[in-house]
Scaffold this motif. Structure first.
Motif, PDB file in Angstrom:
ATOM      1  N   GLY A  65      -4.335  34.949   1.927  1.00  0.00           N
ATOM      2  CA  GLY A  65      -5.457  33.885   2.088  1.00  0.00           C
ATOM      3  C   GLY A  65      -5.929  33.719   3.557  1.00  0.00           C
ATOM      4  N   ARG A  66      -4.840  33.649   4.409  1.00  0.00           N
ATOM      5  CA  ARG A  66      -4.839  33.471   5.726  1.00  0.00           C
ATOM      6  C   ARG A  66      -5.660  34.986   6.488  1.00  0.00           C
ATOM      7  N   ILE A  67      -5.234  35.896   5.895  1.00  0.00           N
ATOM      8  CA  ILE A  67      -5.571  37.260   6.526  1.00  0.00           C
ATOM      9  C   ILE A  67      -7.300  37.345   6.106  1.00  0.00           C
ATOM     10  N   ALA A  68      -7.689  36.740   4.881  1.00  0.00           N
ATOM     11  CA  ALA A  68      -8.960  36.935   4.320  1.00  0.00           C
ATOM     12  C   ALA A  68      -9.812  35.888   5.319  1.00  0.00           C
ATOM     13  N   GLY A  69      -9.158  34.883   5.761  1.00  0.00           N
ATOM     14  CA  GLY A  69      -9.921  33.898   6.580  1.00  0.00           C
ATOM     15  C   GLY A  69     -10.178  34.469   7.997  1.00  0.00           C
ATOM     16  N   PHE A  70      -9.143  34.969   8.416  1.00  0.00           N
ATOM     17  CA  PHE A  70      -8.992  35.530   9.860  1.00  0.00           C
ATOM     18  C   PHE A  70     -10.205  36.770   9.886  1.00  0.00           C
ATOM     19  N   PHE A  71     -10.283  37.725   9.051  1.00  0.00           N
ATOM     20  CA  PHE A  71     -11.395  38.681   8.919  1.00  0.00           C
ATOM     21  C   PHE A  71     -12.599  38.082   8.218  1.00  0.00           C
ATOM     22  N   ARG A  72     -12.640  37.042   7.845  1.00  0.00           N
ATOM     23  CA  ARG A  72     -14.037  36.633   7.221  1.00  0.00           C
ATOM     24  C   ARG A  72     -14.117  37.294   5.954  1.00  0.00           C
ATOM     25  N   LEU A  73     -13.199  37.726   5.113  1.00  0.00           N
ATOM     26  CA  LEU A  73     -13.138  38.729   3.934  1.00  0.00           C
ATOM     27  C   LEU A  73     -13.801  37.620   2.904  1.00  0.00           C
TER      28      LEU A  73
END
Length: 477
Positions: free
Chosen positions: A464-472
């Motif tokens: 979830g944090r990676i998705a937020g980091f890249f705005r996925l």
């Protein structure tokens, strides 16, 4: 790592390159979740996936590195297990959790039940332990909470006699460290609190009050599940899902450093098993390798050495004995706290799933604690001879039962919370938090004693944090 990650806008036509260090269950779970939206590469120093949650196939036996059931204690874990049950079907079954503790030649059910203890102790023993416990609880009520180490924390809550009966020897055996050298924070994490009312209620009714059962490590609250052919079925499933979604695992690649660009990890320096080196570029780095090892890539050599001393790991040697018997134990595993017995725990995987051993055969897993340095000193033959000798002496097996053996060593099995741990741990977290696109997680990466289900949950958090980091959008589970 729990620091807040800053976002980085990406072109929707580009998939961010994510490198994951370690192909254990945490790394593979993360890879499977983010592979549809990211270009995922998992780097594994060894030659097999699964880490401590792998299953070894050997001459018809399926061997786990100690017992690894899945526990379901709350809604989030129920969701994780429900997903695995959909994927594995009948290969993931609910099992009864049965374990015991060996004291003075007698088996006590574990978790320890007060009525069971009372029935097997003499009147003199009961009086001594009871007075010690009551004195400790009264002192605790008056504000005597102990110093900042494991031994003082336990004595202040259970009394000196109870501490010496169970906690002192077993703690030193399990972790390879004298309890006064361990942090009180470790005791608070691993040992449930109790009080006089809890003890009296259980002794009279045979049931524990809710307050005594609320500790997160209390297995009485949990439903247990186990894969038919060993816990390794779960990382195998995750690896298949990750590859089907475009990810890859590269074995024999050990991370030896980071290439930094300002406050970002721009690449990972890797040494191949045959010695060749290269730098693999990345947009985000997720690490499950031991926390001090990751931190050593970011600090001077002298500080890295101090971190390894302040945040060490305890190792384990697993001795598998193959037996010409249908069964040995009535329980799935047994703890051995007494110092006179050299191993910590004995488990029989066939009691969790009959499919893990050929008909008419079974296997025992005997666990010896050791430091990473000590793990290489004793020979395989020495471990096997010790295991067979002690199990014969205790009456579990005879010499003629044994038809083979295998020894597996894991040098970084458990993080040791030594005195001063919170300060050292926070210092590392602060340093890692300065790198915008870096996350450390999992049992070794978080330096936490996580169960299997918790590792899967943490992988979901990092996804979830990676998705937020890249705005996925549309991050899949």
């Amino acid at each position: 790592m729990r620091s807040k990650l800053r976002s980085a806008p990406r072109s929707p036509r580009l998939r961010p390159k994510v490198i994951i260090l370690g192909a254990g269950i945490s790394g593979l779970a993360l890879a499977a979740r983010i592979a549809p939206r990211c270009d995922v590469t998992v780097l594994e120093a060894g030659g097999a996936a699964g880490g401590l949650a792998r299953t070894i196939r050997h001459k018809g036996f399926h061997l786990d590195l100690g017992p690894h059931p899945l526990y379901s204690t709350e809604a989030s874990r129920e969701d994780v297990i429900a997903g695995l049950r959909r994927a594995l079907g009948r290969d993931l079954a609910e099992i009864e959790r049965t374990s015991a503790v060996w004291f003075n030649g007698r088996l006590f059910k574990y978790p320890l039940k007060m009525r069971d203890i009372l029935s097997k102790l003499s009147s003199a023993e009961l009086a001594g332990y009871g007075l010690s416990f009551v004195g400790a609880r009264l002192g605790y009520t008056l504000g005597r909470r102990g110093r900042g180490d494991f031994a003082s924390w336990v004595k202040a809550r259970y009394g000196g006699k109870v501490y010496r009966l169970y906690f002192e020897e077993y703690t030193e055996k399990s972790w390879g460290v004298s309890p006064p050298l361990l942090s009180a924070a470790f005791a608070a994490e691993r040992v449930p609190e109790t009080n006089l009312l809890d003890v009296v209620t259980e002794a009279v009714t045979g049931r524990r009050r809710a307050s005594a059962a609320d500790h997160p490590h209390n297995p009485q609250k949990a439903r247990s599940f186990f894969p038919r052919l060993g816990v390794g079925m779960i990382p195998d499933l995750l690896q298949r899902e990750m590859k089907a979604r475009g990810g890859r695992v590269l074995f024999g690649r050990k991370a030896v450093g980071l290439k930094m660009l300002r406050n970002n990890a721009a690449g990972v320096a890797v040494r191949h098993h045959h010695g060749r080196r290269e730098v693999i570029p990345c947009d985000f780095l997720a690490s499950t390798i031991p926390l001090p090892e990751l931190a050593s890539f970011l600090v001077p050599a002298g500080e890295a050495a101090r971190l390894r001393q302040a945040l060490p790991y305890s190792g384990l040697a697993f001795v598998f004995l193959f037996l010409k018997k249908e069964r040995v134990l009535r329980h799935k595993w047994v703890y051995f706290p007494e110092k006179g017995i050299p191993f910590n725990r004995l488990s029989e995987i066939k009691n969790a799933s009959a499919a893990c051993a050929p008909p008419g055969r079974t296997s025992l897993c005997v666990e010896f604690a050791c430091s990473p340095q000590e793990g290489g000193r004793s020979s395989d033959g020495s471990y096997v001879r010790t295991a067979v000798r002690e199990l014969r002496r205790l009456g579990f097996i005879s010499a003629s039962d044994v038809c083979g053996s295998l020894v597996v060593r894991e040098p970084n099995a458990y993080g040791l919370w030594l005195r001063g741990f919170p300060e050292h741990y926070q210092r590392v977290q602060d340093r890692l938090g300065e790198v915008a696109n870096l996350a450390s997680f999992g049992r070794q990466g978080d330096f936490q004693y996580f169960n299997l289900d918790h590792c899967l949950l943490r992988a979901g958090e990092i996804a979830g944090r990676i998705a937020g980091f890249f705005r996925l959008e549309g991050e899949r589970s």
